[in-house]
Design an enzyme around this catalytic site. Structure first.
Site, PDB file in Angstrom:
ATOM      1  N   ASP A   1       0.759  -1.441  -0.319  1.00 39.47           N
ATOM      2  CA  ASP A   1       0.048   0.192   0.449  1.00 39.47           C
ATOM      3  C   ASP A   1       1.043   1.333  -0.150  1.00 39.47           C
ATOM      4  O   ASP A   1       0.410   2.366  -0.644  1.00 39.47           O
ATOM      5  CB  ASP A   1      -0.922   0.020   1.437  1.00 39.47           C
ATOM      6  CG  ASP A   1      -1.944  -1.295   1.265  1.00 39.47           C
ATOM      7  OD1 ASP A   1      -1.789  -1.718   0.263  1.00 39.47           O
ATOM      8  OD2 ASP A   1      -2.742  -0.716   2.713  1.00 39.47           O
ATOM      9  N   LYS A   2       1.438   1.334   1.053  1.00 39.54           N
ATOM     10  CA  LYS A   2       2.584   3.326   0.432  1.00 39.54           C
ATOM     11  C   LYS A   2       4.055   2.741  -0.214  1.00 39.54           C
ATOM     12  O   LYS A   2       4.449   3.584  -0.496  1.00 39.54           O
ATOM     13  CB  LYS A   2       3.186   2.767   2.579  1.00 39.54           C
ATOM     14  CG  LYS A   2       2.021   3.030   3.356  1.00 39.54           C
ATOM     15  CD  LYS A   2       0.932   3.420   3.217  1.00 39.54           C
ATOM     16  CE  LYS A   2      -0.494   2.862   4.155  1.00 39.54           C
ATOM     17  NZ  LYS A   2      -0.969   1.802   3.757  1.00 39.54           N
TER      18      LYS A   2
ATOM     19  N   GLU B   1      -5.140   2.884  10.080  1.00 42.73           N
ATOM     20  CA  GLU B   1      -6.156   2.353   9.353  1.00 42.73           C
ATOM     21  C   GLU B   1      -7.176   1.294  10.296  1.00 42.73           C
ATOM     22  O   GLU B   1      -6.705   0.792  11.456  1.00 42.73           O
ATOM     23  CB  GLU B   1      -5.959   1.310   8.566  1.00 42.73           C
ATOM     24  CG  GLU B   1      -5.019   1.573   6.754  1.00 42.73           C
ATOM     25  CD  GLU B   1      -4.873   0.676   6.026  1.00 42.73           C
ATOM     26  OE1 GLU B   1      -4.876   0.018   5.772  1.00 42.73           O
ATOM     27  OE2 GLU B   1      -4.336   1.943   4.938  1.00 42.73           O
TER      28      GLU B   1
ATOM     29  N   SER C   1      -8.329   0.720   5.622  1.00 41.28           N
ATOM     30  CA  SER C   1      -7.932  -0.551   4.278  1.00 41.28           C
ATOM     31  C   SER C   1      -8.904  -0.689   3.299  1.00 41.28           C
ATOM     32  O   SER C   1      -9.846  -0.423   3.720  1.00 41.28           O
ATOM     33  CB  SER C   1      -8.067  -1.512   5.151  1.00 41.28           C
ATOM     34  OG  SER C   1      -7.616  -2.497   4.312  1.00 41.28           O
TER      35      SER C   1
END
Length: 563
Positions: free
Chosen positions: A130-131, A452, A478
């Site tokens: 994700d990041k 999240e 999320s």
């Protein structure tokens, strides 16, 4: 003494390795494998996010090697270097999750640092979680050298009792176990089978959302977003990226030529059509900010009014990314949207061609598929991402409402000052129909780090309360979250936003039709409570989290640290 070669494609590396005075630099590079001929070639930095921390990135060292081969075969000189990654899925629900969004900035800073220091002429960044994906893109934008992003690829689904599984299946199974819907053995079986190997989480969660958005933005090669992590297609994607970046160098096509306002509008359009993650709002604003492109929350509302949600993908739908790959990925969807005038076809891409040129010969989806709906039969006629304002969110908030949960929810507040408190209350059966779970002091500054809330939202779904309760927070969600949820509330509680003064029992309305988030108490009472409110002491006074809290902007501005 090194020959300068073609300085048009070596504008940065020539400063590092050309001439008598650069002999010490060349000596160091001989030791890492450079030949005399290599000093005449453009140097391409390959930013690898490989680590053993998470299945999303466990294979990326091999992809970096494939990319290296592509660069070298095209007469460039590849130099692989690493940056960090963390795992949201592993740290979710713990104090460690506070480092998640922080890692986006660390990744961006580290890639910028290495490329800027070493004098690479171009960049290929490979991300799989994700990041690290927006982190790579922020760095690419800041550096503004010919560059391509390669997605590490999606995971294949797990399977238990003929039911396909992913990581969200496990989070929801925890809620089901707490509600005695399954036993310990069933939970253990789901745990063991959900994650079968390498690749990013399998639904239209944040990783697959961002991969699709980056492809639509024009910064990945066609189909890079829709390939399994372990596949011949992904290996070839890496090799082709190595060749393509050298063509960008020859044509002097830089990220700033590609990542324009219209290109970001294309990315937002694809995010909406796919039913993508709320995190994309935060990341798209941050990526645009890095390139001085003006993208705001209101652009999501403006574009979302005309773009339908078409994809029946998890978490709210039925299918996983691996199944979308089987019918053609996102390219046919982009062709549909282009033909309807919903994408800007004249945007330049990393192929050196426009988006319309890339899509010209893309075949349609096969007949009979029901994964991607037609424009006249959408899952939702406008965006599932609702930007809400009101006395609870004067600077905006982000709701992910597909319509399956309903469009309006009014309930009574149950207030928690941390995620862990809320999760225990949900698992203990203290949350009931009609509650609005309020989780505050989880924003970028207050957390710090804007965690999240997948653990509490998944527990709500596992408890069977998905349509009966809502959850609001100044934290994030999320990409695997679904249900009636609102995040990114700004101003955050720690900054004195109205969220800070909500009390148990207060009535709250979430209205996705009027785009409002309302606390049903008078302005005078809000003001009285705010006058009594005191900002909590910082949770961290030294180290990365303390530094981040001092620098980070509001979530409505992308939670960036280089304002």
């Amino acid at each position: 003494m090194a020959n300068s070669g073609d300085k048009k494609t070596r504008s940065f590396s020539s400063l590092v390795v050309d001439g008598m005075e650069r002999a010490p630099s060349r000596a160091m590079l001989h030791a890492v494998g450079f030949t005399n001929e290599d000093f005449k070639k453009p140097q391409i930095g390959i930013a690898s996010t490989w680590s053993m921390v998470t299945p999303c990135n466990i294979h990326i060292n091999h992809l970096a090697d494939d990319t290296d081969k592509g660069v070298d075969n095209a007469n460039g000189k590849a130099v692989i270097f690493n940056t960090i990654t963390i795992s949201d899925g592993i740290s979710m629900g713990t104090e460690g999750m506070k480092y998640s969004l922080v890692s986006r900035e660390v990744i961006a800073d580290s890639i910028e640092t290495v490329v800027g220091c070493q004098g690479f002429d171009g960049v290929i960044a490979i991300g799989g979680c994700d990041k690290n994906m927006p982190g790579c893109m922020i760095a690419i934008s800041r550096l503004d050298r010919p560059a391509i992003f390669v997605y590490g690829g999606t995971i294949l689904p797990g399977c238990h009792k003929n039911k396909k599984l992913d990581v969200v299946s496990v989070f929801e199974a925890v809620g089901a176990r707490a509600n005695n819907k399954i036993d310990d053995a069933e939970l253990a079986a789901i745990e063991e089978k959900a994650i079968p190997g390498a690749g990013s989480c399998g639904g239209m969660y944040t990783a697959n959302t961002m991969a699709s958005a980056i492809e639509a933005l024009g910064m990945s090669l066609p189909n890079s977003s829709a390939q399994a992590a372990i596949s011949e297609d992904k290996r070839l994607d890496c090799e082709r990226a190595g060749t393509a970046v050298l063509k960008l160098l020859e044509k002097n096509i830089k990220p700033s030529d590609i990542m324009t306002k219209k290109a970001f509008e294309n990315a937002i359009t694809i995010i909406i059509a796919l039913g993508g993650s709320t995190n994309a709002v935060l990341h798209i604003i941050a990526m645009a900010n890095a390139g001085n492109v003006d993208i705001t929350l209101d652009d999501f509302t403006r574009i979302g009014a005309n773009v339908p949600m078409l994809a029946d993908l998890k978490p709210s739908g039925r299918y996983q990314m691996a199944e979308l790959i089987e019918i053609g990925g996102i390219q046919p969807l982009m062709k549909i949207l282009l033909d309807q005038g919903l994408l800007h076809g004249d945007c330049l891409t990393v192929t050196g061609k426009t988006l319309a040129e890339n899509l010209a010969d893309v075949p349609p989806y096969p007949n009979g598929q029901d994964m991607i709906r037609s424009l006249d039969n959408p899952i939702k006629k406008d965006s599932h991402l609702s930007i809400l304002y009101g006395n609870l969110a004067t600077e905006g908030a982000v709701a992910k409402i597909t319509g399956k949960e309903g469009l309006v929810f009014t309930g009574s507040a149950k207030v928690f000052d941390a995620e862990e408190q809320a999760l225990q209350s949900i698992l203990n059966g203290e949350i009931v129909k009609g509650d609005v779970i309020v989780i505050r002091y989880e924003g970028p500054k207050g957390g710090p780090g804007m965690r999240e809330m997948l653990s509490p939202t998944a527990a709500v779904m596992g408890k069977g309360l998905g349509q009966e309760v809502a959850l609001i927070t100044d934290g994030r969600f999320s990409g695997g979250t679904h249900g009636f949820v609102v995040g990114h509330i700004t101003p955050e509680a720690y900054a004195g936003g109205t969220l800070a003064i909500i009390e148990n029992g207060d009535k709250i309305t979430i209205d996705a039709e009027s785009k409002e988030l309302t606390l049903h108490i008078s302005g005078d009472i809000i003001e009285q409570r705010l006058q009594k409110w005191q900002q909590p002491k910082p949770k961290y006074t030294r180290g990365v989290l303390a530094k981040y809290a001092k620098l980070v902007s509001s979530a409505s501005k992308g939670a960036v640290t280089d304002n």
